[in-house]
Design a protein around this motif. Structure first.
Motif, mmCIF file in Angstrom:
data_model
loop_
_atom_site.group_PDB
_atom_site.id
_atom_site.type_symbol
_atom_site.label_atom_id
_atom_site.label_comp_id
_atom_site.label_asym_id
_atom_site.label_seq_id
_atom_site.Cartn_x
_atom_site.Cartn_y
_atom_site.Cartn_z
ATOM 1 N N ASP A 1 0.828 -1.207 0.000
ATOM 2 C CA ASP A 1 0.000 0.000 0.000
ATOM 3 C C ASP A 1 0.863 1.258 0.000
ATOM 4 O O ASP A 1 0.523 2.264 -0.638
ATOM 5 C CB ASP A 1 -0.935 -0.005 1.211
ATOM 6 C CG ASP A 1 -1.961 -1.125 1.141
ATOM 7 O OD1 ASP A 1 -2.246 -1.576 0.017
ATOM 8 O OD2 ASP A 1 -2.459 -1.550 2.199
ATOM 9 N N ILE A 2 1.989 1.212 0.736
ATOM 10 C CA ILE A 2 2.868 2.383 0.782
ATOM 11 C C ILE A 2 3.478 2.647 -0.588
ATOM 12 O O ILE A 2 3.531 3.791 -1.058
ATOM 13 C CB ILE A 2 3.971 2.184 1.847
ATOM 14 C CG1 ILE A 2 3.361 2.208 3.247
ATOM 15 C CG2 ILE A 2 5.050 3.246 1.715
ATOM 16 C CD1 ILE A 2 4.381 1.950 4.345
ATOM 17 N N LEU A 3 3.944 1.596 -1.243
ATOM 18 C CA LEU A 3 4.537 1.768 -2.561
ATOM 19 C C LEU A 3 3.489 2.169 -3.599
ATOM 20 O O LEU A 3 3.813 2.829 -4.589
ATOM 21 C CB LEU A 3 5.209 0.461 -2.994
ATOM 22 C CG LEU A 3 6.470 0.044 -2.213
ATOM 23 C CD1 LEU A 3 6.935 -1.333 -2.661
ATOM 24 C CD2 LEU A 3 7.580 1.061 -2.424
ATOM 25 N N GLY A 4 2.253 1.761 -3.404
ATOM 26 C CA GLY A 4 1.209 2.081 -4.375
ATOM 27 C C GLY A 4 1.346 1.297 -5.663
ATOM 28 O O GLY A 4 0.928 1.775 -6.726
ATOM 29 N N TYR A 5 1.931 0.121 -5.587
ATOM 30 C CA TYR A 5 2.186 -0.703 -6.764
ATOM 31 C C TYR A 5 1.282 -1.929 -6.772
ATOM 32 O O TYR A 5 0.860 -2.413 -5.719
ATOM 33 C CB TYR A 5 3.648 -1.187 -6.781
ATOM 34 C CG TYR A 5 4.659 -0.162 -7.212
ATOM 35 C CD1 TYR A 5 5.982 -0.530 -7.385
ATOM 36 C CD2 TYR A 5 4.312 1.153 -7.462
ATOM 37 C CE1 TYR A 5 6.942 0.393 -7.776
ATOM 38 C CE2 TYR A 5 5.232 2.079 -7.842
ATOM 39 C CZ TYR A 5 6.554 1.705 -8.006
ATOM 40 O OH TYR A 5 7.483 2.621 -8.401
ATOM 41 N N THR A 6 1.029 -2.399 -7.969
ATOM 42 C CA THR A 6 0.458 -3.737 -8.104
ATOM 43 C C THR A 6 1.596 -4.754 -8.032
ATOM 44 O O THR A 6 2.770 -4.405 -8.144
ATOM 45 C CB THR A 6 -0.283 -3.889 -9.443
ATOM 46 O OG1 THR A 6 0.647 -3.692 -10.514
ATOM 47 C CG2 THR A 6 -1.413 -2.877 -9.548
ATOM 48 N N VAL A 7 1.225 -6.003 -7.869
ATOM 49 C CA VAL A 7 2.250 -7.046 -7.781
ATOM 50 C C VAL A 7 3.030 -7.139 -9.088
ATOM 51 O O VAL A 7 4.258 -7.267 -9.088
ATOM 52 C CB VAL A 7 1.596 -8.403 -7.439
ATOM 53 C CG1 VAL A 7 2.647 -9.514 -7.390
ATOM 54 C CG2 VAL A 7 0.851 -8.317 -6.127
#
Length: 455
Positions: free
Chosen positions: A46-52
């Protein structure tokens, strides 16, 4: 790239926690116990705001850094023009002559926009004229000069985590139209080594007559007998079946499986335990799950056998166009080519059809019994004629109302005239005798009695 992502996590994680996170990410490829709790792992994403997919793509060794120099059929090419980023059971890889996903630009357009600038994207859109991009390649000959040659910068110093216990590049060999999972052969190339991968081919060819045999008997599939635009592949069918087994148990799919399920959740670290338990159960009862997959082999198929040889390089003054100007101590070299100009072919065809079977029986009768199929037909014909003749004669006999003359006789006085017989002659005796050999039907319908007396 790992250091940059670690800096982004410094807002909420210390260095030890970030190291555990990046070390645990490899468990998405090789499921094992992670070193971080599920809540912390979810918080990091969530912090990175990335998908896998985006996170794993940016953490991979980029193809433009991994591939230093590339050659095909003795001619050098820009590696970024003939290799492309693809998915495999090893994660994101650099693929050559890979055509499973169809249109490469459409499949990974959203991924390439993350790591490539506009000039590099323009290069990709103009790659159709380069080998292995638009059409499947066919090698015109054999030998190390007639094949693929690649110089790789494995960059061991920047390894943060690995799926294996050593530093090196994994090379997968498989059919261009298959997803690189089941049936793919692999070899590992270490830094400062040169590897020769020699290939031999085996082909299975089935005649068109086999296609007329019911599927339940021939137990193989031809191209075009399955739905979908992609060519049927037994290896891909097994891989998709395993995907369904994992999704049925965990409700997600690992990121490296083909992106054919846009509405399915991608597995993350919180799902590793479920994937691990499912993979273990698949390994225990692997054969039964394969039978449940209902995957049939291909009637026409090709397979490859790979023999690899890896030798550590030394600075002996060797010079070639591929290695010129490169540090042989930190660079690895790969040569992949066909060893023989021939291949082994197996053929499936109908050996004995119904016409051949009929001819075989005719030959057996002629050799052992001195007859033929015509003799058998004549025997059946005359047998039927005799049976019908017997039944017809029996029916005609039963339909007769009177017995033959030999079975009926009348005894009267020789001098008596029956026409002149009247009631006045009652004192004269008439005797009629009926033969006991007559059938029950004739005796029942007769108007005569067995004995009649007139006084």
């Amino acid at each position: 790239m790992v250091q940059e992502k670690a800096k982004e996590l410094n807002y909420g994680f210390d260095s030890d926690m970030s190291n555990k996170l990046f070390s645990s990410l490899m468990k998405l490829i090789r499921p094992d116990k992670i070193e971080i709790d599920n809540a912390t792992a979810s918080w990091a994403l969530d912090i990175l705001g990335y998908t896998v997919e985006r996170l794993m793509l940016e953490l991979m060794h980029p193809c433009n850094l991994l591939l230093v120099r590339c050659g095909w059929l003795g001619q050098l090419y820009d590696c970024s023009k003939i290799f492309k980023t693809v998915r495999s059971n090893e994660g994101f890889c650099c693929g050559f002559n890979y055509h499973f996903v169809g249109d490469y630009n459409d499949e990974y357009a959203w991924l390439m926009n993350i790591t490539m600038d506009s000039e590099e994207l323009d290069v990709l859109t103009s790659n159709n004229s380069f080998p292995g991009v638009d059409n499947i390649l066919h090698v015109p000959g054999t030998g190390s000069d007639i094949g693929l040659a690649v110089a790789l910068n494995i960059d061991a110093d920047n390894y943060k985590s690995s799926v294996r216990q050593f530093v090196g590049a994994t090379v997968l060999i498989h059919d261009p139209l298959d997803y690189p999972d089941i049936g793919a052969q692999s070899a590992s190339l270490q830094p400062g080594h040169v590897m020769s991968m020699t290939l031999t081919g085996t082909k299975l060819e089935s005649s068109k007559d086999i296609q007329n045999i019911p599927l339940s008997k021939r137990m193989c599939l031809f191209d075009g007998e399955t739905t979908g635009e992609r060519r049927y592949s037994y290896q891909t069918c097994i891989s998709e079946c395993i995907q369904q087994q994992i999704y049925g148990s965990c409700g997600c799919l690992p990121f490296f499986f083909p992106d054919q399920h846009p509405n399915v959740r991608t597995c993350y670290l919180t799902d590793v335990d479920c994937i691990l338990s499912r993979r273990r159960s698949l390994s225990v009862i692997h054969s039964s799950h394969i039978n449940d997959c209902s995957c049939l082999p291909q009637c026409n198929d090709k397979s490859y056998e790979v023999v690899s040889e890896s030798i550590q390089m030394n600075d002996v003054g060797y010079d070639s166009e591929l290695a010129r100007g490169l540090d042989v101590q930190s660079t690895s070299f790969l040569y992949a080519y066909f060893r023989d100009g021939t291949y082994l072919e197996y053929r499936k065809q109908t050996i004995l059809g119904w016409d051949s079977l009929l001819a075989s029986f005719g030959g057996i009768f002629g050799l052992c019994l001195g007859g033929s199929v015509i003799s058998l037909v004549e025997f059946v014909y005359y047998l039927l004629v005799d049976i019908f003749s017997f039944l017809k004669e029996r029916t005609e006999r039963q339909d007769q109302d009177l017995p033959p003359a030999s079975k009926l006789f009348v005894s009267v006085p020789a001098n008596m005239k029956l026409k002149k017989y009247s009631t006045s002659n009652l004192n004269k005796r008439i005797y009629l005798a009926w033969d006991q050999q007559l059938s029950q039907r004739i005796r029942k319908n007769s108007e005569f009695t067995r004995n009649m007396y007139h006084e």
